[in-house]
Scaffold this motif. Structure first.
Motif, short mmCIF file in Angstrom:
data_model
loop_
_atom_site.label_atom_id
_atom_site.label_comp_id
_atom_site.label_asym_id
_atom_site.label_seq_id
_atom_site.Cartn_x
_atom_site.Cartn_y
_atom_site.Cartn_z
N ILE A 82 0.84 -1.20 0.00
CA ILE A 82 0.00 0.00 0.00
C ILE A 82 0.87 1.25 0.00
O ILE A 82 0.59 2.22 -0.70
N LEU A 83 1.95 1.23 0.77
CA LEU A 83 2.87 2.37 0.79
C LEU A 83 3.49 2.60 -0.59
O LEU A 83 3.58 3.73 -1.07
N ILE A 84 3.89 1.53 -1.25
CA ILE A 84 4.45 1.64 -2.60
C ILE A 84 3.39 2.19 -3.56
O ILE A 84 3.68 3.03 -4.41
N GLY A 85 2.16 1.73 -3.41
CA GLY A 85 1.08 2.24 -4.26
C GLY A 85 0.83 3.71 -4.06
O GLY A 85 0.63 4.46 -5.03
N ILE A 86 0.82 4.16 -2.81
CA ILE A 86 0.60 5.58 -2.52
C ILE A 86 1.71 6.43 -3.13
O ILE A 86 1.45 7.45 -3.77
N VAL A 87 2.95 6.01 -2.96
CA VAL A 87 4.08 6.76 -3.51
C VAL A 87 4.02 6.75 -5.03
O VAL A 87 4.26 7.77 -5.68
N GLY A 88 3.68 5.61 -5.63
CA GLY A 88 3.57 5.53 -7.09
C GLY A 88 2.51 6.44 -7.65
O GLY A 88 2.73 7.12 -8.67
N ILE A 89 1.36 6.48 -7.00
CA ILE A 89 0.30 7.38 -7.46
C ILE A 89 0.73 8.84 -7.29
O ILE A 89 0.48 9.67 -8.16
N GLN A 90 1.39 9.13 -6.16
CA GLN A 90 1.84 10.51 -5.91
C GLN A 90 2.83 10.96 -6.97
O GLN A 90 2.78 12.10 -7.42
N THR A 104 3.17 9.79 -10.13
CA THR A 104 2.63 9.86 -11.49
C THR A 104 1.49 10.86 -11.65
O THR A 104 1.21 11.28 -12.77
N ALA A 105 0.83 11.23 -10.57
CA ALA A 105 -0.30 12.16 -10.67
C ALA A 105 0.22 13.57 -10.94
O ALA A 105 1.22 14.00 -10.38
N SER A 106 -0.49 14.27 -11.78
CA SER A 106 -0.15 15.67 -12.05
C SER A 106 -0.38 16.48 -10.78
O SER A 106 -1.39 16.30 -10.10
N PRO A 107 0.53 17.38 -10.41
CA PRO A 107 0.42 18.10 -9.14
C PRO A 107 -0.83 18.95 -8.98
O PRO A 107 -1.23 19.26 -7.88
N ASP A 108 -1.48 19.33 -10.08
CA ASP A 108 -2.65 20.18 -9.96
C ASP A 108 -3.97 19.42 -9.91
O ASP A 108 -5.04 20.02 -9.87
N THR A 109 -3.93 18.09 -9.89
CA THR A 109 -5.16 17.30 -9.80
C THR A 109 -5.61 17.15 -8.35
O THR A 109 -4.81 17.31 -7.42
N THR A 110 -6.87 16.84 -8.19
CA THR A 110 -7.43 16.68 -6.84
C THR A 110 -6.79 15.51 -6.11
O THR A 110 -6.49 15.61 -4.92
N ILE A 111 -6.58 14.41 -6.80
CA ILE A 111 -6.01 13.22 -6.14
C ILE A 111 -4.60 13.52 -5.63
O ILE A 111 -4.22 13.07 -4.56
N ALA A 112 -3.84 14.30 -6.38
CA ALA A 112 -2.48 14.64 -5.95
C ALA A 112 -2.49 15.49 -4.69
O ALA A 112 -1.64 15.33 -3.81
N THR A 113 -3.45 16.40 -4.58
CA THR A 113 -3.50 17.25 -3.40
C THR A 113 -3.99 16.51 -2.17
O THR A 113 -3.71 16.93 -1.05
N LEU A 114 -4.71 15.41 -2.35
CA LEU A 114 -5.20 14.64 -1.21
C LEU A 114 -4.18 13.64 -0.68
O LEU A 114 -4.32 13.16 0.44
N LEU A 115 -3.19 13.30 -1.48
CA LEU A 115 -2.18 12.33 -1.04
C LEU A 115 -1.19 12.97 -0.08
O LEU A 115 -0.95 14.18 -0.12
N PRO A 116 -0.60 12.17 0.80
CA PRO A 116 0.20 12.74 1.89
C PRO A 116 1.49 13.44 1.50
O PRO A 116 1.96 14.30 2.24
N HIS A 138 2.04 15.51 -0.99
CA HIS A 138 1.83 16.66 -1.88
C HIS A 138 2.63 17.88 -1.42
O HIS A 138 3.25 18.57 -2.24
N ALA A 139 2.63 18.16 -0.13
CA ALA A 139 3.33 19.35 0.37
C ALA A 139 4.83 19.24 0.10
O ALA A 139 5.46 20.21 -0.34
N ALA A 140 5.39 18.08 0.35
CA ALA A 140 6.82 17.90 0.09
C ALA A 140 7.12 17.98 -1.40
O ALA A 140 8.14 18.55 -1.80
N ARG A 141 6.22 17.44 -2.20
CA ARG A 141 6.44 17.49 -3.65
C ARG A 141 6.43 18.93 -4.15
O ARG A 141 7.21 19.29 -5.02
N GLN A 142 5.54 19.75 -3.61
CA GLN A 142 5.49 21.15 -4.01
C GLN A 142 6.82 21.84 -3.71
O GLN A 142 7.32 22.62 -4.52
#
Length: 131
Positions: free
Chosen positions: A45-53, A55-67, A69-73
């Protein structure tokens, strides 16, 4: 926060992004370990969360909901445009606090489930001796 560079060329946003990643990753791992009974499930599950984070575009809703996001910004701001530090820090602290609360609740529930039940007193049994 001003976009500044150290003498080595390492930006403050890059250092802050790495620190915020750890600030969120540790409570996330603890929460997954507390909620899931098997280690492999938590790791997948941790690998899945990181993988989605990633590959997701930073401006999508799913990207902002993942844990992460702040570090990625902040990490994106280290190589491109400057990102605001304080809102990202607040988001990371909020995620960490929520994840630690989930971990605490899950561990309390698991510890309560492992305690043996207290035997009920039967009528006619003598009262337990007190010291």
């Amino acid at each position: 926060m001003a976009y500044a560079f150290y003498q080595s060329g390492l930006s403050i946003n890059l250092v802050a992004g790495v620190i915020l990643t750890g600030l969120v990753a540790v409570p996330l791992g603890l929460a997954l370990g507390a909620l899931l009974p098997r280690e492999l499930e938590a790791v997948l599950i941790l690998i899945g969360i990181v993988g989605i984070q990633i590959t997701a575009s930073p401006d999508t809703t799913i990207a902002t909901l993942l844990p992460f996001h702040a570090a990625r910004q902040l990490l994106d701001g280290a190589v491109a445009t400057s990102a605001a530090f304080w809102p990202q820090l607040a988001a990371a602290v909020a995620y960490s606090t929520a994840l630690l609360g989930i971990t605490w609740a899950a561990w309390r529930r698991r510890a309560a489930a492992r305690r043996p039940p207290v035997p009920a007193a039967r009528a006619g049994d003598p009262a337990p001796a007190r010291d």
